[in-house]
Structure formats: C-alpha cells, structure tokens
Design an enzyme around this catalytic site. Sequence first.
Site, PDB file in Angstrom:
ATOM      1  N   CYS A  15       6.622 -11.491   0.970  1.00 25.40           N
ATOM      2  CA  CYS A  15       6.579 -10.094   0.539  1.00 25.40           C
ATOM      3  C   CYS A  15       5.270  -9.564   1.096  1.00 25.40           C
ATOM      4  CB  CYS A  15       6.701  -9.972  -0.971  1.00 25.40           C
ATOM      5  SG  CYS A  15       5.653 -11.091  -1.923  1.00 25.40           S
ATOM      6  N   LYS A  16       4.467  -8.869   0.312  1.00 21.52           N
ATOM      7  CA  LYS A  16       3.155  -8.447   0.812  1.00 21.52           C
ATOM      8  C   LYS A  16       2.156  -9.591   0.762  1.00 21.52           C
ATOM      9  CE  LYS A  16       2.581  -3.450   0.627  1.00 21.52           C
ATOM     10  NZ  LYS A  16       1.866  -2.317  -0.019  1.00 21.52           N
TER      11      LYS A  16
END
Length: 498
Positions: A314-315
């Site tokens: 994800c981030k």
Amino acid sequence: MKRKSERRSSWAAAPPCSRRCSSTSPGVKKIRSSTQQDPRRRDPQDDVYLDITDRLCFAILYSRPKSASNVHYFSIDNELEYENFYADFGPLNLAMVYRYCCKINKKLKSITMLRKKIVHFTGSDQRKQANAAFLVGCYMVIYLGRTPEEAYRILIFGETSYIPFRDAAYGSCNFYITLLDCFHAVKKAMQYGFLNFNSFNLDEYEHYEKAENGDLNWIIPDRFIAFCGPHSRARLESGYHQHSPETYIQYFKNHNVTTIIRLNKRMYDAKRFTDAGFDHHDLFFADGSTPTDAIVKEFLDICENAEGAIAVHCKAGLGRTGTLIACYIMKHYRMTAAETIAWVRICRPGSVIGPQQQFLVMKQTNLWLEGDYFRQKLKGQENGQHRAAFSKLLSGVDDISINGVENQDQQEPEPYSDDDEINGVTQGDRLRALKSRRQSKTNAIPLTVILQSSVQSCKTSEPNISGSAGITKRTTRSASRKSSVKSLSISRTKTVLR
C-alpha cells in the site's frame, strides 16, 4: 535496529538463582513472614528471579545487580530496542529474536561460563520488561521445546505481569496482543515452516527492512512479501526514501515473485512491472480503513492462483498490506486473529493498525470455515451436499461474537477513488516518513518537511495514468518476459527463512 555493545561492568557479588520467584536477590536469606500469606504474592517493586533452566534465569531488577564468580548478569534493554512509530513498543522483530537466541546459545556454550548461572535481567521500564520477556519466551519455544503455555506460565510465576503490545496508530488503543499470543504465533510459524533459524539470513533481513534498501519483509517465506509502495522515480528528498518499481524487479525475479498487488492510489505505472513479466493487480481501499468482502475475496482468489510468490504493498506496506496478508494466513493456516497480527508484526513491525485489528477478529470464524472448505475441496471430498452445508454454515456466522467483537452485516462503502489520497497526508504517509526519518543518518530533518515532500510527490506522480474507481484488476504479463531496466541496489539472492 539500534544495537549497542553489551555492558561489561564489574558488579559486586550475588550467587545464582535458587528459586523460581523471589522478592530478594538470589543467595540473600529471605525473612519469613509470621502471617500466612501466599508465598507467590509479591510487591510490584520486588526483584523477581525466574528459573528458565538449571543454568538460565530471567530477572526483573529494580537496582543494579552485583556480579560474582558463579553468576553472569547481562541485559539487552539498550542493545535490542524497538523502533516505535508512536506509542507502540513491541514486539521486537525477527532479527532481534534471532540475535537474542544466538547470544543465549553462545553464553551457554562458552567454556568460561560453564560453571556460571546465566541471568538475563531487565529493569523497571515496563515496556522493556515486556520485550525482554518476549525474547526469553521465544527462546523457550524455539530452542527448549516448551509449549507457548509452558513458557508463559514460567514468566508469570508469582503473579508477575507484563503490559500487552499495542498498534502503531496515533492516539488511544483499544486492542492489544499478549505475550501468549506472540508465543503461539512463533510456535505455529515453526509448525508451518514460516520460521527456521537454521537457514535464517540475518544480513538480508536487516538490509532490506531499512527504508533506503527497499523497506520489504517476507511474511511467509517463498509466498508473501510486504513492502512500501513504489513511486514513479527513485529519489531521496528531505530524508524521505522513494523507490521506483525498477528497484524491486531483479530482487523479485531472483525470489520467484510472480504477482504484485497494489492497494493504494497509483503512484507508478503498473506497466513497468507487467513489462518485466509480472502480473499486477489493483485493489484499492482507503488508507487506515478495512477492506470490503469483495476485496478480501478478490485478494484471496489472486493469491490462491498465483504461480509464485506475491508482493503486496500500500503506501507504507503496513496497515492495508498486513491486513490482507493476515486474511490469507487465517484462512489457510487457521491461526487466530491475535496470533496472526502478532506474527505479521514480528516480521514487519507496525503492521495492522486501528480498526483493522477488530476487522480481523470479526472475520476469523468466516475465514476459518472458508479455509476448511478450501482444503476439503483440494482433497477431493467436495460434493453438492457439502457445498450446500458449507454455504448454510457461512451464512450463520454473520452475528457471531469473538472476544466481544460482533460480525455484523455492514453496508459496503462507496468505491474508493484515487483522489482520496492525493490532496492530503494520510496514515501511510506519516508512517513512511517516520520510518525514513528514524533510519536516516540524520534525524535533524523536521517531520513536516518530509511529509510535505511526500504529498508533493503524490500529486506529481504518473500524471498521465488513467484513473479508476472501485476494484480494478490488472493481470497482464509481458509475452517476452523481459525487463529493460536494472535493479538500483539489490544484489542478494538468498531467500529469507526458507
């Protein structure tokens, strides 16, 4: 990881432990009370000595111990330290568990210490007490063959207690994992082949877990990698490490990664992975939130049909990434939510955050049943009646409560749009910035500067990529399976924890 040389002070004398739990240092005659009190009860500030074996002892001491010819005291409180994001403080990562076990084995085998009692002591800091007990318990499970319950009972003898571990979210916490959860996680990791210190590559783990070297960790060897989200180009700006897809390509190929799953907004063109021969999938949901049932199902389907290992990001590669990998572990290995969270955090500290913890507890029963059916089908035992019975069983778990968390039907949220993450700083931005800042050579760069750099890069990353809302799946693979780019920094090829 912060490591300092072990302190080697000459402390004055104390003989070895002579009892499992004592409110006085070993060898000091204990005054008997005239009142009939439980001998295991102790004052919270009393020193505690807990015999692990006839030669190994764990101690909680509120003053500096004194050495003697027949006892060796050592502490790892300032040597193996957890690198926190906010108020989280443990458990310590896999590399630290390995270092600790090697240290204990070396001391026990040392010729100069053959006649000495080995005492691992910790001080008054409750967070360090919990991490020290975690290490001792892991050693008992891994090397002494103790069950999780046996290891835990030894550590809590005499009403000794430890504070539980919390998540890496900012603010208050309402979900905790205990030492016993961690010990069960380690035991099951050994049982299922996730953990094997005979082949553990310490250098590789410590190299790649650093932000500047890719910020990746194996959660299940040869199956799942969790890593931070790549950007359109590799750069270091204001202490914030950003990696391009090309940073990872050669490492992924060397370790039989065939599938990339992206859970956050587009910050790079997926074509850069697919042109290199990888399958690439997009399953978006908001930073810090929980996935819909449709996303969980899609994720599991992708992973169950992947030809090789799967790299998920994800981030920051912590919250959303850890949550979906945990769903797979719960389904296919029948680990509890708490055990799974503990294992994922031991591999990659900071994983699974906030409401994602309760989400996993809520999904536990359903995922176990799905896993049972999946394994039954693989064995060729599936038939129409089994399928109907299974569907009926699944429909009945919607209102089951586990540890006070109800599995209630909830309205599916609106499809997630990339724009939700473009114009503001999200949880993933903060966690990535904190990790980059604490691991950089200089900590003088203000966090606000790093965050500003991160948000600006988000706004300018891959402006020509077409947007998409909801769940978007990309499964293209280059016919030629060629890559025209070279890895920026990755050269090692040995898989962690085979």
